[in-house]
Scaffold this motif. Structure first.
Motif, PDB file in Angstrom:
ATOM      1  N   PRO A   1      -2.532  -5.337   3.404  1.00 26.20           N
ATOM      2  CA  PRO A   1      -3.507  -5.889   3.883  1.00 26.20           C
ATOM      3  C   PRO A   1      -4.611  -6.450   2.974  1.00 26.20           C
ATOM      4  N   THR A   2      -4.463  -5.788   1.780  1.00 23.73           N
ATOM      5  CA  THR A   2      -5.585  -6.565   0.718  1.00 23.73           C
ATOM      6  C   THR A   2      -5.402  -8.262   0.427  1.00 23.73           C
TER       7      THR A   2
ATOM      8  N   LYS B   1      -7.604  -9.786   3.481  1.00 26.73           N
ATOM      9  CA  LYS B   1      -8.892  -9.489   3.227  1.00 26.73           C
ATOM     10  C   LYS B   1      -9.365 -11.081   3.149  1.00 26.73           C
TER      11      LYS B   1
ATOM     12  N   VAL C   1       0.696  -1.106  -0.110  1.00 27.72           N
ATOM     13  CA  VAL C   1      -0.137  -0.095   0.122  1.00 27.72           C
ATOM     14  C   VAL C   1       0.741   1.305  -0.022  1.00 27.72           C
ATOM     15  N   ASN C   2       2.011   1.325   0.733  1.00 35.81           N
ATOM     16  CA  ASN C   2       2.861   2.394   1.051  1.00 35.81           C
ATOM     17  C   ASN C   2       3.890   2.250  -0.098  1.00 35.81           C
TER      18      ASN C   2
ATOM     19  N   GLN D   1       0.513  -7.770   7.455  1.00 36.58           N
ATOM     20  CA  GLN D   1      -0.952  -7.630   7.674  1.00 36.58           C
ATOM     21  C   GLN D   1      -1.053  -5.789   7.886  1.00 36.58           C
ATOM     22  N   GLY D   2      -0.151  -5.041   8.238  1.00 36.50           N
ATOM     23  CA  GLY D   2      -0.164  -3.759   8.597  1.00 36.50           C
ATOM     24  C   GLY D   2      -0.670  -2.787   7.555  1.00 36.50           C
ATOM     25  N   GLU D   3      -1.496  -1.707   7.734  1.00 37.06           N
ATOM     26  CA  GLU D   3      -2.215  -0.652   6.859  1.00 37.06           C
ATOM     27  C   GLU D   3      -1.533  -0.397   5.640  1.00 37.06           C
ATOM     28  N   ASN D   4      -0.015  -0.337   6.079  1.00 43.05           N
ATOM     29  CA  ASN D   4       0.814   0.355   4.874  1.00 43.05           C
ATOM     30  C   ASN D   4       1.699  -1.100   4.189  1.00 43.05           C
ATOM     31  N   GLU D   5       1.115  -2.054   4.337  1.00 41.67           N
ATOM     32  CA  GLU D   5       1.686  -3.249   3.699  1.00 41.67           C
ATOM     33  C   GLU D   5       1.026  -3.763   2.595  1.00 41.67           C
TER      34      GLU D   5
END
Length: 963
Positions: free
Chosen positions: A93-94, A97, A42-43, A87-91
């Motif tokens: 995570p999709t 899911k 994500v990041n 699983q982190g939000e900047n890693e």
């Protein structure tokens, strides 16, 4: 499956379900596994743009499982940390899911969880019929290793290429096709917003129950039985999952969950409604009848509601009714149970208990159907599903009635305090002379707990519970702690009752209780709100450090942060086992639960547990592992101390810290040191917190252990700075700090500050704290190496050259060709090169390259390759006219021309958003660089031997510098 609507020609809408997975026929699904599955992060601002989980498993194209593998020398925790990081939000995570099952670890200790599972809840999977599992594995391994010819000719069984490891067993047990489908369908549920996956004992208990209840016997009933799963092993969730499986497997089934206490009924009801299995709560006997008649299929209720139903002569003759009785040992065989049997004569009864049955109960439960499944205290401790409980008896009566005993107690309490603290405690101690002996006992226990909580818990995340005999004593203790003012307490009692025991029949005591109760009600409103608020504050808040209870909250209450239970109450049998389990729940950084007993319930723990009157009615094998003598754990201090001494056996001068630091130059050895020290510090903190340390070690040994702890803590700090190490000491850091602050005057030796890099102006100050030229040189070289590692990909040739020089300095010093002073001088030169090098070396590059670090990076990495292929070429022809800034044109050598062309390629590409992740742009760059190489070969006959490798390096440099 998802539901969809479809508009037909005549205007009628029909809906249908699309099932992504065929649960009834596992073989109908497509199963795939991929290695190093690349997922975009994500990041995208970070240097690493993608993550690549080791193995991703798919069913029908849906990624449902992820496995992170580590080599045997690395810990399983490392794999779990990686899984959680991803699983982190900047890693990525999709990906998670969709994921339902996660496995991490090495060959010998793999663990599993699901998405969002915290590290402490990752668990081992154990297969009860392991021999069958191994047989299946050998068979599948033989088939996999057989050649096509063997397969065609039905040849002999091929031996497995290696031994079956615990990892093989875990992967096969969890991911064989039928098991996977079963787990996905019924054994992963949401508890509130938290996704949870069954532990092995829950899975196999439900499997055993379904085998038992699957058919009707000759009386037209289904055979029930008992499930004993020790407290803390997820009994409530087992009931939820069982209800789910029963509903799916038996058409028209009804499930009634019965408890014998209002707070337990609420807790179980909430557990169901937090999961996807919805339940309704029967508020009265009449309500229960109405809910049953209305066809509600999952109901929670209290057992005494059946009395009302029985009186109304209502009977439900349905063998598909399943009655799950929680803590069934308390109600089985009594009048209420008879009432239940009268209302549901054909029902299947399944009893659940968190404590083992006593001998007399085993006979009555034989009629109930006998034991279906057990998960003992010992198994739960062994599996790390709950924590071991350490027991310590403190015989308070000796202190109260014996002046010498009182003096000895004072000496014990003050043994870790400084002069000022001792004087303060003497003032508090003086009050004991002024009160009657009945009051003195409470005062002394209060002070003992007060000092214990301050030493053991304050400044950590942990809390404590005090179990008292009566409402009067609970309030009295609270008032005494308030007066002392050191720790924050709260009490939980039920509403005053005129039928209280003798101590509260006293008018004065009754008035005292009533007055406090009125004050509490004024603050909280009613009894239920009071209970909920105090419970929530204790579990989640910071205000309450010690919770004082009588009967409420001694059972059916989970507070993972509670790590010590103080007992000043006569407890026996189930009540004792349930009470001590309040402190065995898992929590980050918690190694044990502690039981401190002021009533001598288990004496000195010097015999079998069922030799004590409170536990005499249990079979010994059923209560093995319930509690352990704290002295056994204290003795481990010596073991961990010897591990540390063994690590440094090569150090000749034990007074010389420098020798120890040099001894830890090797990274693997440093890791062993940190692990050993962590174990030693935790054991020493436990020992110093206990009264029993003096029984295990002499005063001289204790002084030595404390001195060595201080030395090793100082060493750890120095080593971390010297070798510039970013170490995550994590969950045990607070405990180590607590140990040093409370028991060892360590003058901040353990305050670990954040490491600064060599570009930071704070680095010089950090360096000043390091003693000796050699240590300073190591500190500079380690910090420099950290920067080189971080920056290497932006210019491999340049940074590899620096890295090589660092190794040469270390080797020259090791071979005594450099003095400490010379080593430090060279280290400073390397650091200067790194800090100023990119500007001060501009003179060694062609003018056309200028000061551009990007152009220099291409130049550095191409130069060596060019010099290799230009030996046989006339260098005069390797020049070309190129346009430079301000419109000038100039002849430059081919190397410079190539560098300028590459700069232009990446400058153009980097104008587009997210270009470094766009495969089309990446392919175009690759093509343009390839074209440059072709042109040089065509025009000048230059052919690079390793052009693919060179092309990859150029791509990497371009992305690192322009990304």
């Amino acid at each position: 499956g998802n539901s969809y609507s479809e508009e037909l020609i005549d205007g009628v809408k029909k809906s249908f379900s699309l099932h992504y997975i065929d649960y009834k026929n596992p073989e109908n699904n497509l199963f795939h596994v991929t290695e190093e599955f690349v997922v975009d992060r994500v990041n995208q601002q970070e240097q690493t743009k993608t993550r690549r989980p080791d193995l991703v498993l798919f069913i029908n194209g849906i990624p449902f499982g992820v496995i992170e593998l580590k080599r045997s020398s690395r810990g399983t925790e490392e794999g779990i940390s990686q899984m959680l990081r991803n699983q982190g939000e900047n890693e990525i995570p999709t990906l998670f899911k969709y994921v339902q099952m996660t496995v991490a670890g090495n060959n010998h200790s793999p663990q599993y969880g699901t998405t969002g599972t915290p590290k402490k809840f990752y668990a081992m999977w154990k297969e009860p019929k392991e021999s069958r599992l191994i047989g299946d594995l050998q068979k599948s391994g033989s088939e996999a290793s057989a050649s096509p010819k063997d397969a065609q000719e039905g040849g002999t069984e091929v031996p497995l290429p290696r031994m079956i490891s615990p990892l093989d067993k875990t992967v096969y047990a969890l991911f064989s096709k039928e098991r996977v489908i079963d787990m996905l369908h019924s054994f992963i549920i949401f508890d509130g917003k938290v996704k949870k996956i069954a532990r092995y004992q829950q899975y196999f208990a439900i499997e055993s129950i379904m085998e038992r209840i699957g058919k009707l016997d000759n009386t037209g009933r289904r055979q029930g039985g008992l499930i004993w799963h020790t407290q803390g092993s997820g009994k409530s969730l087992t009931m939820v999952m069982l209800a789910k499986v029963i509903k799916r497997s038996i058409v028209g089934s009804k499930v009634i969950i019965v408890t014998d206490r209002k707070d337990l009924d609420k807790q179980i009801h909430d557990t169901f409604n937090n999961s996807e299995v919805k339940a309704v709560r029967a508020k009265s006997g009449r309500d229960l009848v109405a809910l049953l008649q209305s066809g509600k299929s999952v109901i929670t209720t209290l057992i005494h509601k059946f009395e009302k139903v029985k009186n109304e002569n209502v009977t439900f003759n349905d063998p598909n009714t399943f009655i799950l009785v929680d803590e069934s040992h308390r109600t089985q065989g009594g009048d209420m149970h008879k009432a239940m049997k009268k209302v549901f004569p054909q029902a299947c009864y399944l009893g659940f208990t968190g404590t083992p049955l006593m001998r007399r109960e085993k006979n009555s439960f034989a009629k109930f159907g006998g034991e279906i499944h057990r998960y003992t205290i010992n198994q739960a401790v062994e599996d790390k599903a709950v924590l071991p409980l350490l027991y310590e008896g403190r015989l308070v009566d000796q202190w109260v009635n014996d002046e010498k005993g009182l003096d000895r107690r004072f000496e014990q309490i003050v043994r870790h305090l400084n002069e000022e603290q001792v004087l303060d405690l003497k003032k508090k101690w003086a009050r004991f002379q002024k009160v009657a002996s009945s009051e003195r006992r409470l005062e002394m226990i209060m002070l003992d707990i007060n000092e214990d909580v301050r030493k053991r818990l304050q400044g950590t995340d942990f809390k404590a519970i005090l179990a008292t005999s009566s409402k009067y004593e609970a309030i009295k203790y609270h008032k005494l702690f308030e007066e002392m003012g050191d720790i924050r307490t709260a009490f939980v009692i039920s509403a005053p009752d005129s039928r209280e025991g003798h101590s509260e029949v006293d008018d004065e005591n009754r008035a005292f209780i009533q007055e406090e109760w009125s004050r509490v009600m004024k603050k909280y409103g009613d009894e239920e709100q009071y209970l909920d608020k105090v419970k929530d504050e204790f579990i989640n808040g910071e205000e309450i450090e010690l919770l004082i209870v009588v009967d409420k909250l001694l059972t059916g209450f989970d507070a993972p942060r509670a790590s010590v239970l103080y007992i000043d109450k006569l407890l026996k049998e189930h009540n004792l086992l349930q009470a001590i389990a309040r402190v065995n729940r898992l929590y980050e950084g918690k190694d044990f639960g502690f039981i401190v007993d002021y009533r001598g319930l288990l004496g000195d723990l010097d015999k079998a547990l069922n030799d004590y009157s409170g536990l005499a009615d249990f079979d010994e094998e059923d209560i093995t592992g319930a509690v352990f003598d704290i002295r056994e754990e204290i003795a481990r201090v010596k073991t961990y101390y010897e591990h540390l001494e063994e690590l440094f056996k090569e150090v000749e001068n034990k007074q010389d810290q420098e020798s120890y630091e040099v001894c830890l130059a090797d990274e693997e050895k440093r890791k062993r040191f940190y692990d050993c020290l962590s174990h030693y510090a935790r054991a020493l903190k436990l020992a110093l917190s206990s009264d029993k340390m003096e029984e295990v070690f002499s005063a001289k040994e204790i002084v030595n252990y404390k001195e060595k702890m201080k030395f090793y803590a100082q060493l750890r700090k120095a080593v971390r700075i010297r070798y510039h190490e970013q170490v995550d000491f994590g969950k045990y850091e607070k405990q180590m700090q607590k140990l040093l602050d409370t028991f060892i005057s360590a003058d901040e030796v353990n305050q670990l500050t954040k490491l600064v890099n060599i570009f930071d102006e704070e680095f010089e100050k950090e360096l000043e704290r390091v003693v000796g030229d050699n240590a300073r040189a190591d500190s500079i070289l380690s910090a420099t190496t950290a920067v080189i590692t971080e920056k290497r990909e932006s210019n491999p040739a340049y940074y590899d050259k620096l890295s090589k020089r660092i190794q040469e300095i270390i080797e020259e010093y090791r071979e005594k060709r450099l003095t400490e002073e010379e080593k430090l001088k060279h280290a400073k030169e390397i650091r200067d090169l790194l800090i100023k090098g990119e500007t001060q070396e501009a003179s060694s590059y062609p003018n056309e390259i200028g000061h551009s670090s990007h152009a220099k990076a291409f130049y550095d990495n191409l130069k060596e390759h060019f010099s290799e292929v230009m030996n046989n070429v006339d260098e005069r022809i390797l020049v070309a006219e190129v346009p430079l800034e301000y419109g000038r044109r100039q002849e430059v050598d081919l190397l410079t021309q190539t560098v300028l062309s590459m700069v232009k390629i990446f400058q153009e590409a980097s104008k587009k958003p997210d270009w470094e992740n766009n495969s089309d742009i990446r392919n175009k760059i690759e093509g343009q660089i390839d074209d440059l190489f072709w042109e040089m070969e065509d025009e000048y006959g230059l052919k690079f031997a390793n052009s693919d490798e060179l092309l990859a390096t150029i791509q990497q440099i371009g992305i690192k510098n322009y990304g």
